[in-house]
Design an enzyme around this catalytic site. Structure first.
Site, PDB file in Angstrom:
ATOM      1  N   ASP A 163      30.342  58.629 119.123  1.00 37.77           N
ATOM      2  CA  ASP A 163      31.186  57.443 119.311  1.00 37.77           C
ATOM      3  C   ASP A 163      31.067  57.009 120.766  1.00 37.77           C
ATOM      4  O   ASP A 163      30.925  57.853 121.654  1.00 37.77           O
ATOM      5  CB  ASP A 163      32.658  57.746 118.957  1.00 37.77           C
ATOM      6  N   ASN A 164      31.143  55.714 120.999  1.00 34.37           N
ATOM      7  CA  ASN A 164      31.148  55.237 122.401  1.00 34.37           C
ATOM      8  C   ASN A 164      32.534  54.718 122.808  1.00 34.37           C
ATOM      9  O   ASN A 164      32.691  54.172 123.887  1.00 34.37           O
ATOM     10  CB  ASN A 164      30.078  54.157 122.638  1.00 34.37           C
TER      11      ASN A 164
ATOM     12  N   TYR B 177      30.514  39.972 111.789  1.00 35.32           N
ATOM     13  CA  TYR B 177      30.786  41.196 111.022  1.00 35.32           C
ATOM     14  C   TYR B 177      30.107  41.123 109.658  1.00 35.32           C
ATOM     15  O   TYR B 177      29.354  42.020 109.274  1.00 35.32           O
ATOM     16  CB  TYR B 177      32.290  41.364 110.865  1.00 35.32           C
TER      17      TYR B 177
ATOM     18  N   GLY C  94      36.974  52.906 118.922  1.00 31.80           N
ATOM     19  CA  GLY C  94      37.530  54.200 118.505  1.00 31.80           C
ATOM     20  C   GLY C  94      38.373  54.777 119.638  1.00 31.80           C
ATOM     21  O   GLY C  94      38.403  54.241 120.743  1.00 31.80           O
TER      22      GLY C  94
ATOM     23  N   ARG D 223      45.200  43.988 112.505  1.00 34.63           N
ATOM     24  CA  ARG D 223      45.169  44.001 111.041  1.00 34.63           C
ATOM     25  C   ARG D 223      46.579  43.995 110.465  1.00 34.63           C
ATOM     26  O   ARG D 223      47.537  44.427 111.103  1.00 34.63           O
ATOM     27  CB  ARG D 223      44.402  45.224 110.537  1.00 34.63           C
TER      28      ARG D 223
ATOM     29  N   GLY E 183      36.668  56.683 115.183  1.00 35.76           N
ATOM     30  CA  GLY E 183      37.325  55.520 114.573  1.00 35.76           C
ATOM     31  C   GLY E 183      38.369  55.965 113.561  1.00 35.76           C
ATOM     32  O   GLY E 183      38.524  57.162 113.281  1.00 35.76           O
ATOM     33  N   PHE E 184      39.030  54.997 112.994  1.00 36.24           N
ATOM     34  CA  PHE E 184      40.081  55.270 112.001  1.00 36.24           C
ATOM     35  C   PHE E 184      39.520  56.055 110.810  1.00 36.24           C
ATOM     36  O   PHE E 184      39.906  57.209 110.562  1.00 36.24           O
ATOM     37  CB  PHE E 184      40.701  53.923 111.599  1.00 36.24           C
TER      38      PHE E 184
ATOM     39  N   TYR F 177      14.659  50.843 104.085  1.00 36.65           N
ATOM     40  CA  TYR F 177      14.271  52.221 104.422  1.00 36.65           C
ATOM     41  C   TYR F 177      14.145  53.068 103.159  1.00 36.65           C
ATOM     42  O   TYR F 177      13.271  53.915 103.055  1.00 36.65           O
ATOM     43  CB  TYR F 177      15.285  52.858 105.391  1.00 36.65           C
TER      44      TYR F 177
END
Ligand code: UDP
Length: 313
Positions: free
Chosen positions: A31-32, A145, A36, A186, A10-11, A159
């Site tokens: 990453d998938n 989000y 990204g 964006r 990703g960024f 956790y």
């Protein structure tokens, strides 16, 4: 240290990988490629301390050998991306966070969550301070989000409290720089792309909503420092220079020497009206302060997008 980075392509994730490798750490990158891009980490191929695995972090994962830290940075993060992938966004904040926390627990590693200023929603407190609980619409278009990140924060604290994991939570405010996706909707890439192509700049609403823009190297520096601290509660990371979106459009016009038109479009639903981080906590706790000016950061970003356009031509 050996560190797992989720969302490594990703960024921000890819810049974090660069920083960790520069600091002499080993990185296991996950990453998938949902949002990204392979090109963000291509330059790291063949680097001895860098290992990439194409993996969806909502599924269990293990790593052979020792592990010192897990940086959970995977998530669609632009409004356009998370509106296109609302279920994946909720999954990576919930199931993905759980898997990454389990990984940290298994290896007795530290855990860093990259949360967001969206945790504050459309804020009633300005500037936003970490103790503010926010104003989030739980069923609006952005809720996939906002709520996934709020859940991720809650899971991280659970956790820590239940298993004693050494956790950190960063709330990241608007960040920009090279490797942003040109078409992720964006405001920074959108305006730069429009100005580069001589198209009208699309300001949503009347452009009086505000944002504060942090350059990616400053942000990564804050994340790195936070990951080495004992602070368990959220810490804001962002730039304090606040401006209206209209002012931002005018800054881009000035920097790029263009007088392309400004075009007004409807404001998206639940678009926060004002946003600026209170970074007193990060300053005191981490001795961190953003140092890159908007002009310098934008110049580097413009150069990146210009080169991208040249490569595509
Ligand atoms: N925006 C805009 N024109 C665009 C894209 C975004 O005016 O082409 C506005 C958007 O409505 C918001 C601000 O710019 O008020 C920042 O939007 P962005 O999508 O970058 O991220 P957000 O801060 O909303 O998560």
């Amino acid at each position: 240290m050996r560190i797992v980075v989720s969302g490594a392509a990703g960024f921000i994730g890819s810049h974090m990988c660069d920083r960790l490798l520069r600091e002499g750490h080993s990185v296991v990158a996950l990453d998938n490629f949902l949002t990204g891009a392979e090109r963000n980490i291509r330059h790291l191929t063949g680097t001895p301390n860098f290992e990439f695995r194409r993996h969806d972090v909502t599924l269990p994962v293990d790593v052979d050998g020792g592990l010192d830290a897990v940086f959970h940075m995977a998530s669609p993060a632009s409004p356009k991306d998370y509106l296109e992938h609302p279920i994946e966004t909720l999954d990576v904040g919930s199931l993905g966070t759980r898997q990454m926390l389990e990984l940290a627990r298994k290896h007795d590693a530290t855990f860093l969550l990259t949360s967001t200023s969206e945790s504050y929603g459309d804020p009633h407190v300005h500037p936003q301070v970490e103790t503010y609980w926010g104003n989030v619409n739980p069923v609006g278009p952005r809720s996939c989000y906002d709520e996934s990140k709020r859940f991720a924060e809650a899971m991280t604290m659970a956790y820590h409290r239940t298993h004693g994991i050494r956790t950190n939570i960063a709330r990241i405010f608007n960040t920009y720089g090279p490797r942003m996706k040109l078409n992720d909707g964006r405001v920074v890439p959108a305006f730069l792309d429009q100005a580069l192509q001589g198209k009208p700049i699309t300001v949503f609403g009347d452009g009086t909503q505000t944002r504060s823009f942090c350059y990616v190297s400053d942000l990564v520096d804050g994340l790195y420092k936070l990951s080495r601290s004992d602070e368990r509660y959220p810490v804001n990371l962002g730039n304090q220079r606040e401006m209206t979106i209209r002012e931002f459009a005018e800054t881009i016009q000035l920097l790029m020497g263009t007088n392309c038109q400004i075009e007004y479009h409807p404001l998206p639903e639940d678009d926060p009206k004002q946003r600026r981080p209170d970074i007193t906590k990060a300053r005191k706790l981490l001795g961190w302060n953003p140092v890159v000016s908007l002009d310098d950061g934008l110049k580097a970003t413009i150069e990146y997008f210009r080169n991208l356009a040249l490569c595509a031509a």
